[in-house]
Design a protein around this motif. Sequence first.
Motif, PDB file in Angstrom:
ATOM      1  N   SER A 390       0.829  -1.413  -0.248  1.00 37.44           N
ATOM      2  CA  SER A 390       0.040   0.047   0.024  1.00 37.44           C
ATOM      3  C   SER A 390       0.866   1.213  -0.298  1.00 37.44           C
ATOM      4  O   SER A 390       0.210   2.303  -0.308  1.00 37.44           O
ATOM      5  CB  SER A 390      -1.046   0.162   1.054  1.00 37.44           C
ATOM      6  N   GLY A 391       2.035   1.044   0.399  1.00 33.06           N
ATOM      7  CA  GLY A 391       2.972   2.348   0.269  1.00 33.06           C
ATOM      8  C   GLY A 391       3.237   2.948  -1.286  1.00 33.06           C
ATOM      9  O   GLY A 391       3.608   3.935  -1.115  1.00 33.06           O
ATOM     10  N   ALA A 392       3.063   2.020  -2.228  1.00 28.67           N
ATOM     11  CA  ALA A 392       3.224   2.497  -3.347  1.00 28.67           C
ATOM     12  C   ALA A 392       2.221   3.779  -3.787  1.00 28.67           C
ATOM     13  O   ALA A 392       2.647   4.205  -4.861  1.00 28.67           O
ATOM     14  CB  ALA A 392       3.005   1.396  -4.437  1.00 28.67           C
ATOM     15  N   VAL A 393       1.241   4.081  -2.943  1.00 27.87           N
ATOM     16  CA  VAL A 393       0.289   5.186  -3.173  1.00 27.87           C
ATOM     17  C   VAL A 393       1.146   6.421  -3.160  1.00 27.87           C
ATOM     18  O   VAL A 393       0.494   7.493  -3.829  1.00 27.87           O
ATOM     19  CB  VAL A 393      -0.662   5.146  -1.969  1.00 27.87           C
ATOM     20  N   SER A 394       2.310   6.387  -2.672  1.00 27.13           N
ATOM     21  CA  SER A 394       2.990   7.699  -2.645  1.00 27.13           C
ATOM     22  C   SER A 394       3.654   8.166  -4.149  1.00 27.13           C
ATOM     23  O   SER A 394       3.789   9.097  -4.640  1.00 27.13           O
ATOM     24  CB  SER A 394       4.422   7.801  -1.756  1.00 27.13           C
ATOM     25  N   THR A 395       3.861   7.020  -4.940  1.00 27.14           N
ATOM     26  CA  THR A 395       4.463   7.238  -6.204  1.00 27.14           C
ATOM     27  C   THR A 395       3.174   7.199  -7.327  1.00 27.14           C
ATOM     28  O   THR A 395       3.256   7.440  -8.196  1.00 27.14           O
ATOM     29  CB  THR A 395       5.393   6.105  -6.699  1.00 27.14           C
ATOM     30  N   GLY A 396       2.048   6.698  -6.817  1.00 31.49           N
ATOM     31  CA  GLY A 396       0.809   6.499  -7.633  1.00 31.49           C
ATOM     32  C   GLY A 396      -0.125   7.619  -7.403  1.00 31.49           C
ATOM     33  O   GLY A 396       0.271   8.820  -8.048  1.00 31.49           O
ATOM     34  N   PRO A 397      -1.329   7.637  -6.982  1.00 35.98           N
ATOM     35  CA  PRO A 397      -2.274   8.709  -6.823  1.00 35.98           C
ATOM     36  C   PRO A 397      -1.914   9.870  -6.250  1.00 35.98           C
ATOM     37  O   PRO A 397      -2.242  10.829  -6.645  1.00 35.98           O
ATOM     38  CB  PRO A 397      -3.555   7.987  -6.283  1.00 35.98           C
ATOM     39  N   LEU A 398      -1.209   9.812  -5.074  1.00 29.04           N
ATOM     40  CA  LEU A 398      -0.683  10.760  -4.226  1.00 29.04           C
ATOM     41  C   LEU A 398       0.067  11.883  -5.095  1.00 29.04           C
ATOM     42  O   LEU A 398       0.017  12.972  -5.272  1.00 29.04           O
ATOM     43  CB  LEU A 398       0.093  10.512  -3.075  1.00 29.04           C
ATOM     44  N   ALA A 399       1.190  11.282  -5.738  1.00 29.25           N
ATOM     45  CA  ALA A 399       1.898  12.176  -6.772  1.00 29.25           C
ATOM     46  C   ALA A 399       1.148  12.673  -7.964  1.00 29.25           C
ATOM     47  O   ALA A 399       1.472  13.629  -8.197  1.00 29.25           O
ATOM     48  CB  ALA A 399       3.399  11.269  -7.194  1.00 29.25           C
ATOM     49  N   SER A 400       0.270  11.698  -8.375  1.00 29.50           N
ATOM     50  CA  SER A 400      -0.367  12.181  -9.787  1.00 29.50           C
ATOM     51  C   SER A 400      -1.286  13.315  -9.324  1.00 29.50           C
ATOM     52  O   SER A 400      -1.423  14.313 -10.521  1.00 29.50           O
ATOM     53  CB  SER A 400      -1.436  10.818 -10.100  1.00 29.50           C
ATOM     54  N   PHE A 401      -1.766  13.691  -8.181  1.00 36.12           N
ATOM     55  CA  PHE A 401      -2.562  14.930  -7.938  1.00 36.12           C
ATOM     56  C   PHE A 401      -1.608  16.270  -8.354  1.00 36.12           C
ATOM     57  O   PHE A 401      -2.079  17.088  -8.825  1.00 36.12           O
ATOM     58  CB  PHE A 401      -2.984  14.994  -6.457  1.00 36.12           C
ATOM     59  N   ILE A 402      -0.259  16.164  -7.688  1.00 32.97           N
ATOM     60  CA  ILE A 402       0.462  17.370  -8.073  1.00 32.97           C
ATOM     61  C   ILE A 402       0.869  17.270  -9.624  1.00 32.97           C
ATOM     62  O   ILE A 402       1.092  18.056 -10.210  1.00 32.97           O
ATOM     63  CB  ILE A 402       1.736  17.068  -7.449  1.00 32.97           C
ATOM     64  N   ASP A 403       1.008  16.204 -10.296  1.00 31.84           N
ATOM     65  CA  ASP A 403       1.617  16.079 -11.758  1.00 31.84           C
ATOM     66  C   ASP A 403       0.335  16.731 -12.700  1.00 31.84           C
ATOM     67  O   ASP A 403       0.751  17.696 -13.361  1.00 31.84           O
ATOM     68  CB  ASP A 403       1.626  14.597 -12.146  1.00 31.84           C
ATOM     69  N   ILE A 404      -1.115  16.468 -12.275  1.00 33.76           N
ATOM     70  CA  ILE A 404      -1.994  16.898 -13.331  1.00 33.76           C
ATOM     71  C   ILE A 404      -2.352  18.544 -12.824  1.00 33.76           C
ATOM     72  O   ILE A 404      -2.915  19.225 -13.768  1.00 33.76           O
ATOM     73  CB  ILE A 404      -3.270  15.984 -13.055  1.00 33.76           C
ATOM     74  N   SER A 405      -2.074  18.890 -11.607  1.00 35.60           N
ATOM     75  CA  SER A 405      -2.092  20.349 -11.468  1.00 35.60           C
ATOM     76  C   SER A 405      -1.415  20.703  -9.982  1.00 35.60           C
ATOM     77  O   SER A 405      -1.934  20.739  -9.059  1.00 35.60           O
ATOM     78  CB  SER A 405      -3.720  20.663 -11.162  1.00 35.60           C
ATOM     79  N   PRO A 406       0.018  21.268 -10.162  1.00 36.57           N
ATOM     80  CA  PRO A 406       0.345  21.714  -9.053  1.00 36.57           C
ATOM     81  C   PRO A 406      -0.010  22.981  -8.488  1.00 36.57           C
ATOM     82  O   PRO A 406      -0.252  22.925  -7.238  1.00 36.57           O
ATOM     83  CB  PRO A 406       1.745  22.232  -9.638  1.00 36.57           C
ATOM     84  N   ASN A 407      -0.873  23.715  -9.168  1.00 40.39           N
ATOM     85  CA  ASN A 407      -1.420  24.665  -8.370  1.00 40.39           C
ATOM     86  C   ASN A 407      -2.719  24.500  -7.629  1.00 40.39           C
ATOM     87  O   ASN A 407      -3.096  25.132  -6.596  1.00 40.39           O
ATOM     88  CB  ASN A 407      -1.996  25.908  -9.485  1.00 40.39           C
TER      89      ASN A 407
END
Length: 491
Positions: A390-407
């Motif tokens: 479950s720790g892979a979430v940090s490289t998955g959806p958690l990081a993806s939020f910043i990818d799609i829109s940092p602002n």
Amino acid sequence: MFQHVAHKGCMPERDILWYLVFIGFAVNYMFRLNVNIGIVSMVKNRPLKLDNTSYSSVCMESQSSLTSYNSSTNVTTIGLHLSDELRFDWDEKQQGLILGSFFWLFWTTQVPGGLLAQRYGTKLVFGLTNGIPCLLSFFIPLFARADYRALVFLRALQGFIAGTTWPAMHHLAANWIPPNERSKFVTAYMGSSVGAAITYPLCGFLIKWFDWPSIYYVTGVVGVIWFITWWLLVYDSPAEHPHISEKEKTYILSKLGETVAEKNLPTPWKEVLLSRPVWMNILAQWGNIWGLFTLMTQAPTYFKYIHGWDITMTGFLSGIPHLTRVCFAVLMSFLGDYLLRKDFMSRTNVRKMAAAACTIGQGLFTLGLSFSGCNATAAIVFSTVATAVSGAVSTGPLASFIDISPNFASVMLGISNMISVVPGFISPVIVGYLTYQNQTIEQWQLVFIISSVMLLVAGFLYILFSSSELQKWNTPTERKHIPENQELNPK
């Protein structure tokens, strides 16, 4: 850890920030979970009413041997120092309310947390909303002795205040961390797992030697110490930091380019709420949190009643999986950032790979746990590996939020947490009703099968429909230059 662009011999400020964020999330989970292990000792031992006659004789023998051991060593499973008058006659339903109450109002402050961070900065918002619940931990023994409903109120208040912490942190990450270092930085959020790994065994030993009130005082003190350090060393952006080197500041700002606005932008609510990538990240978070919170919240009770372990062993073995979660998160983050730097995989596929591990992988191992029966070794292995992946979430959806829109990452994570926190209070209630006066393998099997279904459905949908490319509405006023070869995606 991060690319070294500070003065020779000095640690980059991003490293210092990572460590303080890591410890901050560890503290966050200490006050979130201390009741989960504490409640095992706070309730009176009552004879179990076993409605299902197929309750395994192997588990019963384990409990018998444990009882014999405890009797011979004069160590009870509910502590050493307090009389039974200071234990509470709470049934499974009341315990379920206590365990779930933290999340009742937790969801209400998720979106406000992101907005408050944009307006007042993460230093203030994360600092106060992590520090105040730590102070409230000192009052848990007092409220518990008053009435279980008073404790429910206090836990709900802690959750209400703490709800802002996670979305607030995404705002800081967007202002400090270049795109190809985000997987690595978001592993700091896995401090939550170290907090869990420390809290369970620490509380087990504290209960054994000083009894249950001590765990709330110790975790409260740790939180106060962290808050003082956080307030002295953290700043909301490289531009505000008085001690950062010009080389590191220039490096960060140049890598961020113009994907992060210098002033607050109006939130494009319509585009955010209609965005498929946003909802796929939310779905993955929902599945991951359902599985993780079920294991995290219920593990002490499961191992006590099904495998007959005492409070020290329960705390120790409930904490181990969370250390493996951090290790897996770090390894996955290095792999993800490496694949991005070398252009071996697209950003979307890297996030899908990680999301598959934290949802589908976790779901399969949780399913294994559900069929482990009285095999204690199998139960430990499956619960440990399920928690680890479950720790892979940090490289998955958690990081993806910043990818799609940092602002607007903090706002999106706020929306996500507002929705995906629901398992936090639904799961304990379901467990309470399924196991009420019926602590059997079959009932716990149902608990873990429900988690597996949530995880597997979320994982397969994420793989089919998600995207992690920068969205056009990240810069709603005009099209900006996008660094690091990120493409604009209008979806």
